[in-house]
Design an enzyme around this catalytic site. Structure first.
Site, short mmCIF file in Angstrom:
data_model
loop_
_atom_site.label_atom_id
_atom_site.label_comp_id
_atom_site.label_asym_id
_atom_site.label_seq_id
_atom_site.Cartn_x
_atom_site.Cartn_y
_atom_site.Cartn_z
N LYS A 82 0.84 -1.20 0.00
CA LYS A 82 0.00 0.00 0.00
C LYS A 82 0.88 1.26 0.00
O LYS A 82 0.63 2.20 -0.75
CB LYS A 82 -0.95 -0.01 1.21
CG LYS A 82 -2.06 -1.04 1.07
CD LYS A 82 -2.89 -1.23 2.33
CE LYS A 82 -3.90 -2.37 2.11
NZ LYS A 82 -4.76 -2.63 3.27
N ASP A 121 -11.12 2.78 4.39
CA ASP A 121 -11.44 1.36 4.29
C ASP A 121 -12.95 1.13 4.17
O ASP A 121 -13.39 0.04 3.81
CB ASP A 121 -10.96 0.61 5.56
CG ASP A 121 -9.68 -0.17 5.32
OD1 ASP A 121 -9.42 -0.54 4.17
OD2 ASP A 121 -8.96 -0.42 6.31
N GLN A 172 -4.78 -1.97 9.63
CA GLN A 172 -4.74 -3.27 8.95
C GLN A 172 -5.31 -4.36 9.86
O GLN A 172 -4.96 -4.44 11.04
CB GLN A 172 -3.28 -3.59 8.55
CG GLN A 172 -3.12 -4.80 7.65
CD GLN A 172 -3.66 -4.60 6.24
OE1 GLN A 172 -3.86 -3.48 5.77
NE2 GLN A 172 -3.91 -5.69 5.54
N1 L34 Z 1 -7.95 -2.68 7.28
N2 L34 Z 1 -7.33 -4.79 6.60
C1 L34 Z 1 -7.79 -3.57 6.28
N3 L34 Z 1 -8.11 -3.19 5.03
C2 L34 Z 1 -7.96 -4.07 4.00
O1 L34 Z 1 -8.34 -3.73 2.77
C3 L34 Z 1 -7.44 -5.34 4.27
N4 L34 Z 1 -7.18 -6.26 3.29
C4 L34 Z 1 -7.38 -7.69 3.57
C5 L34 Z 1 -6.65 -8.01 4.88
N5 L34 Z 1 -6.77 -6.96 5.88
C6 L34 Z 1 -7.15 -5.70 5.60
C7 L34 Z 1 -6.17 -6.12 2.37
O2 L34 Z 1 -5.58 -5.08 2.17
C8 L34 Z 1 -6.74 -8.34 2.36
N6 L34 Z 1 -5.95 -7.30 1.73
C9 L34 Z 1 -5.06 -7.50 0.64
C10 L34 Z 1 -4.33 -6.46 0.08
C11 L34 Z 1 -3.45 -6.68 -0.97
C12 L34 Z 1 -3.28 -7.92 -1.49
C13 L34 Z 1 -4.01 -8.97 -0.95
C14 L34 Z 1 -4.90 -8.77 0.11
C15 L34 Z 1 -2.31 -8.13 -2.60
O3 L34 Z 1 -1.51 -7.27 -2.90
N7 L34 Z 1 -2.32 -9.30 -3.23
C16 L34 Z 1 -1.40 -9.64 -4.30
C17 L34 Z 1 -0.32 -10.58 -3.81
C18 L34 Z 1 0.49 -10.06 -2.68
C19 L34 Z 1 1.47 -11.06 -2.11
O4 L34 Z 1 2.50 -11.29 -2.76
O5 L34 Z 1 1.20 -11.65 -1.04
C20 L34 Z 1 -2.20 -10.33 -5.40
O6 L34 Z 1 -1.76 -10.30 -6.55
O7 L34 Z 1 -3.26 -10.92 -5.09
#
Ligand code: L34
Length: 293
Positions: A52, A119, A96
């Site tokens: 982020k 959020d 988070q």
């Molecule tokens: N407060 N907590 C708050 N806000 C959120 O919006 C989240 N979430 C979830 C968990 N807790 C939170 C996220 O940000 C899940 N989440 C999230 C954010 C980013 C990615 C996955 C979940 C992401 O970047 N996924 C990548 C892979 C990243 C990696 O290498 O692990 C993808 O391509 O899916």
């Protein structure tokens, strides 16, 4: 089968946002500023929060990360939020999730100023979203809606089945899919851990949104031919092929389900990147005071 490329759509939207940031800065105004609070050292949460901050930097936002130890008191966390709530330099704040067990998640969420709750987890934003008033829409549901929109997937009158009823994904996406809007206007069924005959229900879905938090739960026999499948799950599983020692899989058995689906999101590279992009979108809205004038 068509792959829904969340990474590509994300970079397109981030480009659009960065143009707006450029305009703001050219008018000698301050760029949007996102604050993220991370409690403890869960590696997945760290990755997401770092992603982020990196995304903020890339599009010209300011960002501040507050890292608090896993044994921080609820009081201290509330004080940090209070400080950010009153800091005019900061437009949006996220805490988070998940939080350690000794902290009351809802108390924390309710302490965030709704105007800065990018959020969209605060009951005020959830309530406003539910009745169709301007609100911050939480990142993952917003990301899903945006993917459906940009891939021009028809949702009107379709059978949409949502697996999972979490406050973060399942419940809000079910509300958005049944709103009188486009995307929306679907007939929505929400399944959860107590649902009987889940397979019979999912097999009728034109659009299947899976946010159940169970690794590779959805198999090909549960999916209708040519369904649109959105996979919100993200799990780390050990892998010797990867340098990191793990690979990512979703709530859907991709290899077999993708053969039946008309459209499907991959993991990684599907909904995940959109979640971060949606957060940037909301932070820009906070900066421009689009929702709360
Ligand atoms: N407060 N907590 C708050 N806000 C959120 O919006 C989240 N979430 C979830 C968990 N807790 C939170 C996220 O940000 C899940 N989440 C999230 C954010 C980013 C990615 C996955 C979940 C992401 O970047 N996924 C990548 C892979 C990243 C990696 O290498 O692990 C993808 O391509 O899916």
């Amino acid at each position: 089968m068509k792959l829904i490329d969340g990474k590509r759509v994300s970079s397109q939207i981030r480009q659009e946002i960065s143009l707006e940031v450029k305009k703001i800065v050219e008018e000698e105004e301050k760029p949007p500023h996102l604050a993220a609070i991370l409690v403890g050292d869960d590696p997945a949460s760290e990755t997401y929060v770092n992603n982020k901050a990196k995304a903020c930097k890339e599009i010209g936002f300011e960002s501040s990360n507050y890292k608090l130890p896993g044994d921080v008191s609820q009081e201290e966390l509330l004080e940090t939020i209070d400080f950010i709530n009153n800091d005019d330099e900061i437009d949006g704040v996220i805490v988070q999730l998940p939080l350690p067990d000794h902290i009351d998640e809802y108390k924390i969420i309710e302490s965030i100023k709704p105007e800065k709750d990018v959020d969209g987890f605060h009951p005020i934003n959830v309530g406003r979203m539910s009745i169709g008033l301007p609100a911050y829409i939480s990142a993952t549901p917003f990301g899903i809606i945006e993917l459906l929109k940009r891939y021009e997937i028809e949702t009107k009158g379709k059978n949409c089945v949502v697996l999972g009823r979490s406050n973060i994904v399942g419940r809000p996406i079910s509300v958005l899919m049944n709103h009188n809007s486009e995307p929306g206007n679907s007939t929505v069924t929400v399944c959860h851990s107590r649902t009987e005959n889940i397979k019979e229900i999912t097999a009728k879905a034109d659009i299947l949104i899976v946010a159940i938090g169970k690794k590779e739960f959805v198999t090909a026999d549960m999916v209708k031919q040519n369904a649109v499948v959105i996979d919100v799950g993200i799990h780390r599983v050990a892998s010797v092929e990867k340098k990191s020692g793990f690979k990512l899989v979703g709530d859907v058995k991709f290899d077999e389900v993708s053969k039946k689906a008309s459209y499907i999101t991959p993991v990684p590279g599907g909904v995940g990147p959109m979640t971060i992009t949606a957060l940037l979108h909301n932070t820009l809205k906070a900066r421009k005071k689009d929702i709360y004038k």
